[in-house]
Design a protein around this motif. Structure first.
Motif, short mmCIF file in Angstrom:
data_model
loop_
_atom_site.label_atom_id
_atom_site.label_comp_id
_atom_site.label_asym_id
_atom_site.label_seq_id
_atom_site.Cartn_x
_atom_site.Cartn_y
_atom_site.Cartn_z
N UNK A 9 23.56 2.88 98.83
CA UNK A 9 22.87 2.35 97.86
C UNK A 9 23.74 1.46 96.91
N UNK A 10 23.13 0.25 96.35
CA UNK A 10 23.76 -0.55 95.42
C UNK A 10 23.54 0.12 94.05
N UNK A 11 24.16 0.11 93.09
CA UNK A 11 24.03 0.80 91.89
C UNK A 11 23.89 -0.50 90.70
N UNK A 12 22.80 -0.40 90.08
CA UNK A 12 22.67 -1.71 89.28
C UNK A 12 22.37 -1.25 87.72
N UNK A 13 22.92 -1.85 86.89
CA UNK A 13 22.58 -1.61 85.52
C UNK A 13 23.97 -1.58 84.69
N UNK A 14 23.99 -0.38 83.95
CA UNK A 14 25.03 -0.22 83.01
C UNK A 14 26.02 0.96 83.43
N UNK A 15 27.32 1.19 83.12
CA UNK A 15 27.94 2.36 83.20
C UNK A 15 27.25 3.58 82.80
N UNK A 16 27.21 4.49 83.57
CA UNK A 16 26.59 5.87 83.19
C UNK A 16 27.40 6.73 81.87
N UNK A 17 26.88 7.70 81.57
CA UNK A 17 27.36 8.59 80.52
C UNK A 17 28.75 9.33 80.76
N UNK A 18 28.82 9.72 82.23
CA UNK A 18 30.03 10.31 82.50
C UNK A 18 30.27 11.76 82.34
N UNK A 19 29.00 12.36 82.30
CA UNK A 19 29.02 13.73 81.99
C UNK A 19 28.22 14.45 83.25
N UNK A 20 29.38 15.06 83.89
CA UNK A 20 29.02 15.43 85.38
C UNK A 20 29.95 16.56 85.75
N UNK A 21 29.91 17.56 84.87
CA UNK A 21 30.59 18.86 85.34
C UNK A 21 29.67 19.91 85.65
#
Length: 174
Positions: A88-100
């Motif tokens: 997939x191509x990811x489009x938009x803005x950087x995500x939150x970084x909350x991935x534990x």
């Protein structure tokens, strides 16, 4: 599959704070074209590989996923895994970084305790915790466009899908 003639699929995860592992895995199963390991979880007891087997109907057209700073947790795991696999191509803005990965312990006092137990690692060895998913196509919010009924992120995703379709790759990626 039934989506072979489609120009592409856009999955909108903007504002999605996360959700259930089963939902994320089920969506991924429709996007992969072979046995894949989109996630590994590294915790105190070692590394667990999460395998995804293809499901029917297979989505074989190009895929774009919309994300923003409010996309977190499962939304990041799905978008980051598909990006790392070149699906997939990811489009938009950087995500939150909350991935534990966390366990939730219900306490007798009626409260819950969330205990992180592992970190997520993608197929390309990226760890998204504290970093977020960096879009392939960075598109800032434009409030004036949105007020006029124009969604620049969605437009960029459609353009990315059209470029993939014209290239004949059928699969998006970096």
């Amino acid at each position: 599959g039934e989506h072979a003639e489609r120009a592409g699929l856009v999955i909108d995860l903007r504002g999605n704070p996360g959700g259930d592992f089963t939902v994320r895995r089920t969506i991924a199963e429709h996007l992969v074209d072979g046995s894949a390991i989109p996630w590994r979880y590294r915790g105190r007891r070692g590394v667990e590989e999460i395998r995804v087997d293809p499901a029917k109907p297979e989505v074989s057209c190009p895929v774009a996923i919309l994300v923003d700073g409010l996309s977190a947790s499962s939304a990041e795991e799905l978008s980051g895994a598909m990006q790392a696999l070149g699906r997939a191509t990811i489009v938009g803005q950087r995500t939150a970084g909350l991935v534990l990965v966390a366990d939730v312990v219900r306490l007798d006092i009626g409260a819950s305790l969330v205990v992180p137990v592992a970190e997520t690692i993608f197929a390309d060895d990226t760890v998204p915790e504290g970093r977020g998913i960096v879009p392939d196509v960075d598109v800032p919010y434009d409030i004036e466009s949105l007020r006029r009924g124009v969604d620049p992120m969605l437009q960029a995703a459609v353009e990315a899908l059209a470029a993939d379709r014209l290239s004949g790759s059928g699969v998006t990626g970096r």
